[in-house]
Design a protein around this motif. Structure first.
Motif, PDB file in Angstrom:
ATOM      1  N   MET A   1     -10.886 -63.484  26.260  1.00 27.85           N
ATOM      2  CA  MET A   1     -10.245 -62.433  27.055  1.00 27.85           C
ATOM      3  C   MET A   1     -10.948 -61.090  26.856  1.00 27.85           C
ATOM      4  SD  MET A   1      -6.188 -63.359  27.085  1.00 27.85           S
ATOM      5  CE  MET A   1      -5.922 -63.090  25.351  1.00 27.85           C
ATOM      6  N   LEU A   2     -11.318 -60.773  25.612  1.00 28.12           N
ATOM      7  CA  LEU A   2     -12.018 -59.526  25.338  1.00 28.12           C
ATOM      8  C   LEU A   2     -13.374 -59.487  26.040  1.00 28.12           C
ATOM      9  CD1 LEU A   2     -12.073 -56.841  23.846  1.00 28.12           C
ATOM     10  CD2 LEU A   2     -13.012 -58.032  21.860  1.00 28.12           C
ATOM     11  N   ARG A   3     -14.098 -60.608  25.997  1.00 26.60           N
ATOM     12  CA  ARG A   3     -15.398 -60.676  26.674  1.00 26.60           C
ATOM     13  C   ARG A   3     -15.241 -60.474  28.177  1.00 26.60           C
ATOM     14  NH1 ARG A   3     -17.346 -64.766  29.233  1.00 26.60           N
ATOM     15  NH2 ARG A   3     -16.001 -66.259  28.181  1.00 26.60           N
ATOM     16  N   LEU A   4     -14.261 -61.156  28.789  1.00 31.81           N
ATOM     17  CA  LEU A   4     -14.032 -61.014  30.229  1.00 31.81           C
ATOM     18  C   LEU A   4     -13.622 -59.591  30.590  1.00 31.81           C
ATOM     19  CD1 LEU A   4     -12.249 -64.414  30.880  1.00 31.81           C
ATOM     20  CD2 LEU A   4     -14.520 -63.745  31.685  1.00 31.81           C
TER      21      LEU A   4
ATOM     22  N   LYS B   1     -14.423 -56.818  28.918  1.00 30.76           N
ATOM     23  CA  LYS B   1     -15.605 -55.953  28.790  1.00 30.76           C
ATOM     24  C   LYS B   1     -16.555 -56.152  29.972  1.00 30.76           C
ATOM     25  CE  LYS B   1     -15.582 -55.225  23.818  1.00 30.76           C
ATOM     26  NZ  LYS B   1     -16.280 -55.435  22.546  1.00 30.76           N
ATOM     27  N   GLU B   2     -16.706 -57.409  30.429  1.00 32.67           N
ATOM     28  CA  GLU B   2     -17.553 -57.666  31.594  1.00 32.67           C
ATOM     29  C   GLU B   2     -16.985 -56.985  32.828  1.00 32.67           C
ATOM     30  OE1 GLU B   2     -17.858 -61.920  31.850  1.00 32.67           O
ATOM     31  OE2 GLU B   2     -19.196 -62.060  30.111  1.00 32.67           O
ATOM     32  N   TYR B   3     -15.655 -57.033  32.983  1.00 29.87           N
ATOM     33  CA  TYR B   3     -15.024 -56.375  34.129  1.00 29.87           C
ATOM     34  C   TYR B   3     -15.201 -54.857  34.037  1.00 29.87           C
ATOM     35  CZ  TYR B   3     -11.702 -54.796  37.557  1.00 29.87           C
ATOM     36  OH  TYR B   3     -11.132 -54.166  38.630  1.00 29.87           O
ATOM     37  N   MET B   4     -14.986 -54.281  32.837  1.00 35.90           N
ATOM     38  CA  MET B   4     -15.120 -52.826  32.664  1.00 35.90           C
ATOM     39  C   MET B   4     -16.546 -52.378  32.988  1.00 35.90           C
ATOM     40  SD  MET B   4     -12.173 -51.646  31.994  1.00 35.90           S
ATOM     41  CE  MET B   4     -12.584 -49.980  31.468  1.00 35.90           C
ATOM     42  N   ALA B   5     -17.525 -53.217  32.666  1.00 39.88           N
ATOM     43  CA  ALA B   5     -18.929 -52.870  32.919  1.00 39.88           C
ATOM     44  C   ALA B   5     -19.241 -52.783  34.407  1.00 39.88           C
ATOM     45  CB  ALA B   5     -19.856 -53.873  32.240  1.00 39.88           C
ATOM     46  N   THR B   6     -18.399 -53.382  35.264  1.00 42.00           N
ATOM     47  CA  THR B   6     -18.628 -53.305  36.707  1.00 42.00           C
ATOM     48  C   THR B   6     -18.278 -51.932  37.262  1.00 42.00           C
ATOM     49  OG1 THR B   6     -16.409 -54.047  37.366  1.00 42.00           O
ATOM     50  CG2 THR B   6     -18.084 -55.767  36.963  1.00 42.00           C
ATOM     51  N   GLY B   7     -17.488 -51.143  36.509  1.00 41.40           N
ATOM     52  CA  GLY B   7     -17.114 -49.823  36.956  1.00 41.40           C
ATOM     53  C   GLY B   7     -15.985 -49.781  37.958  1.00 41.40           C
TER      54      GLY B   7
ATOM     55  N   TRP C   1     -17.943 -66.535  21.145  1.00 45.02           N
ATOM     56  CA  TRP C   1     -18.266 -67.744  20.390  1.00 45.02           C
ATOM     57  C   TRP C   1     -19.418 -68.463  21.062  1.00 45.02           C
ATOM     58  CZ3 TRP C   1     -16.281 -68.263  15.773  1.00 45.02           C
ATOM     59  CH2 TRP C   1     -15.026 -67.727  15.494  1.00 45.02           C
ATOM     60  N   THR C   2     -20.427 -68.849  20.281  1.00 46.51           N
ATOM     61  CA  THR C   2     -21.566 -69.596  20.792  1.00 46.51           C
ATOM     62  C   THR C   2     -21.625 -70.937  20.079  1.00 46.51           C
ATOM     63  OG1 THR C   2     -22.772 -67.545  21.173  1.00 46.51           O
ATOM     64  CG2 THR C   2     -24.062 -69.570  21.142  1.00 46.51           C
ATOM     65  N   GLU C   3     -21.638 -72.006  20.877  1.00 43.98           N
ATOM     66  CA  GLU C   3     -21.651 -73.339  20.284  1.00 43.98           C
ATOM     67  C   GLU C   3     -22.967 -73.599  19.565  1.00 43.98           C
ATOM     68  OE1 GLU C   3     -19.735 -77.043  21.994  1.00 43.98           O
ATOM     69  OE2 GLU C   3     -21.836 -77.392  22.473  1.00 43.98           O
ATOM     70  N   GLN C   4     -22.856 -74.135  18.349  1.00 40.69           N
ATOM     71  CA  GLN C   4     -24.030 -74.504  17.557  1.00 40.69           C
ATOM     72  C   GLN C   4     -24.285 -76.006  17.651  1.00 40.69           C
ATOM     73  OE1 GLN C   4     -25.778 -71.786  16.066  1.00 40.69           O
ATOM     74  NE2 GLN C   4     -24.300 -70.899  17.488  1.00 40.69           N
ATOM     75  N   PHE C   5     -23.207 -76.788  17.643  1.00 40.68           N
ATOM     76  CA  PHE C   5     -23.311 -78.231  17.859  1.00 40.68           C
ATOM     77  C   PHE C   5     -21.912 -78.753  18.148  1.00 40.68           C
ATOM     78  CE2 PHE C   5     -22.678 -77.779  13.289  1.00 40.68           C
ATOM     79  CZ  PHE C   5     -21.729 -78.739  12.996  1.00 40.68           C
ATOM     80  N   SER C   6     -21.842 -79.999  18.605  1.00 39.25           N
ATOM     81  CA  SER C   6     -20.549 -80.618  18.867  1.00 39.25           C
ATOM     82  C   SER C   6     -20.624 -82.096  18.526  1.00 39.25           C
ATOM     83  CB  SER C   6     -20.142 -80.447  20.336  1.00 39.25           C
ATOM     84  OG  SER C   6     -21.049 -81.132  21.168  1.00 39.25           O
TER      85      SER C   6
ATOM     86  N   ARG D   1     -18.697 -73.465  16.448  1.00 42.76           N
ATOM     87  CA  ARG D   1     -19.213 -72.242  17.057  1.00 42.76           C
ATOM     88  C   ARG D   1     -19.394 -71.115  16.045  1.00 42.76           C
ATOM     89  NH1 ARG D   1     -15.181 -72.577  22.305  1.00 42.76           N
ATOM     90  NH2 ARG D   1     -15.814 -74.684  22.890  1.00 42.76           N
ATOM     91  N   LYS D   2     -20.308 -70.230  16.401  1.00 44.96           N
ATOM     92  CA  LYS D   2     -20.580 -69.052  15.601  1.00 44.96           C
ATOM     93  C   LYS D   2     -20.207 -67.834  16.435  1.00 44.96           C
ATOM     94  CE  LYS D   2     -24.914 -67.847  15.075  1.00 44.96           C
ATOM     95  NZ  LYS D   2     -26.316 -67.790  14.671  1.00 44.96           N
ATOM     96  N   MET D   3     -19.611 -66.812  15.786  1.00 46.59           N
ATOM     97  CA  MET D   3     -19.264 -65.573  16.480  1.00 46.59           C
ATOM     98  C   MET D   3     -20.521 -64.717  16.627  1.00 46.59           C
ATOM     99  SD  MET D   3     -16.838 -63.581  17.741  1.00 46.59           S
ATOM    100  CE  MET D   3     -15.275 -64.074  17.062  1.00 46.59           C
ATOM    101  N   VAL D   4     -20.773 -64.260  17.854  1.00 44.26           N
ATOM    102  CA  VAL D   4     -21.882 -63.336  18.092  1.00 44.26           C
ATOM    103  C   VAL D   4     -21.335 -62.085  18.776  1.00 44.26           C
ATOM    104  CG1 VAL D   4     -23.679 -65.104  18.195  1.00 44.26           C
ATOM    105  CG2 VAL D   4     -22.485 -64.456  20.283  1.00 44.26           C
ATOM    106  N   ASN D   5     -21.954 -60.961  18.522  1.00 45.90           N
ATOM    107  CA  ASN D   5     -21.559 -59.676  19.130  1.00 45.90           C
ATOM    108  C   ASN D   5     -20.089 -59.331  18.890  1.00 45.90           C
ATOM    109  OD1 ASN D   5     -24.164 -59.515  20.186  1.00 45.90           O
ATOM    110  ND2 ASN D   5     -23.548 -60.618  22.034  1.00 45.90           N
ATOM    111  N   ASP D   6     -19.513 -59.837  17.812  1.00 42.14           N
ATOM    112  CA  ASP D   6     -18.128 -59.545  17.418  1.00 42.14           C
ATOM    113  C   ASP D   6     -17.057 -60.004  18.403  1.00 42.14           C
ATOM    114  OD1 ASP D   6     -18.856 -58.387  15.004  1.00 42.14           O
ATOM    115  OD2 ASP D   6     -19.143 -56.423  15.927  1.00 42.14           O
ATOM    116  N   HIS D   7     -17.413 -60.751  19.447  1.00 41.40           N
ATOM    117  CA  HIS D   7     -16.366 -61.161  20.380  1.00 41.40           C
ATOM    118  C   HIS D   7     -16.675 -62.437  21.146  1.00 41.40           C
ATOM    119  CE1 HIS D   7     -18.997 -58.887  23.092  1.00 41.40           C
ATOM    120  NE2 HIS D   7     -18.522 -59.662  24.042  1.00 41.40           N
TER     121      HIS D   7
END
Length: 166
Positions: A151-154, A156-162, A112-117, A104-110
């Motif tokens: 956990m950080l991504r989740l 941030k997604e929760y915080m974005a809901t307001g 992981w996006t799979e490149q291959f497996s 995986r490659k880190m995107v948006n600083d938080h």
């Protein structure tokens, strides 16, 4: 500790990985090491700049744990080789487990996006004289292993809901 080395070759392109009968005993702390050569079409597959993860589905029925462990052992990304020391989470359930390595490659600083497996491979968990078959690991109150990035991504997604945090 004496290490038990399981040398395996894992392909990203072949339909199946024939790794033989990998037997991992419950409770063999820090001794079971997978030394993996990653290939694609028969040649080493480099993973320079990527983070490998060990991914496993415990057991053969729905509802059991999914394991994701960041690989931190010795690696040679240019040559497509890595070492992964099996963790207690990986041998919670007796019997045949299905696993693969995700790169995986880190995107948006938080995130992981799979490149291959690699294609799947199997390993068999055998019980020790001290285990009765199911060994629950409770480091954080669950048997699912979260990465801090997840956990950080989740969060941030929760915080974005307001919605307020109670």
């Amino acid at each position: 500790n004496l290490a038990i080395i399981h040398s395996i070759t894992l392909s990203t392109s072949e339909p199946n990985n024939k790794v033989g009968n990998l037997k991992i005993r419950q409770g063999d702390e820090q001794t079971q090491t997978l030394v993996a050569n990653i290939t694609e079409n028969g040649v080493p597959k480099p993973f320079v700049g990527l983070q490998p993860f060990f991914c496993a589905k415990l057991g053969q029925t729905a509802g059991l744990g999914i394991i994701e462990q960041k690989v931190t052992g010795t690696m040679n990304p240019a040559n497509g080789t890595l070492e992964y020391v099996m963790q207690p989470e990986d041998w919670q359930q007796l019997g045949r487990q299905t696993a693969y390595f995700s790169f995986r490659k880190m995107v948006n600083d938080h995130e992981w996006t799979e490149q291959f497996s690699t294609r799947d491979f199997n390993y068999n968990v055998t019980k020790s004289v001290f285990s009765e078959g199911l060994r629950e690991v409770k480091k954080d109150g669950s048997t699912y292993v979260w990465t801090i990035e997840d956990m950080l991504r989740l969060f941030k997604e929760y915080m974005a809901t307001g919605k307020p945090i109670i």
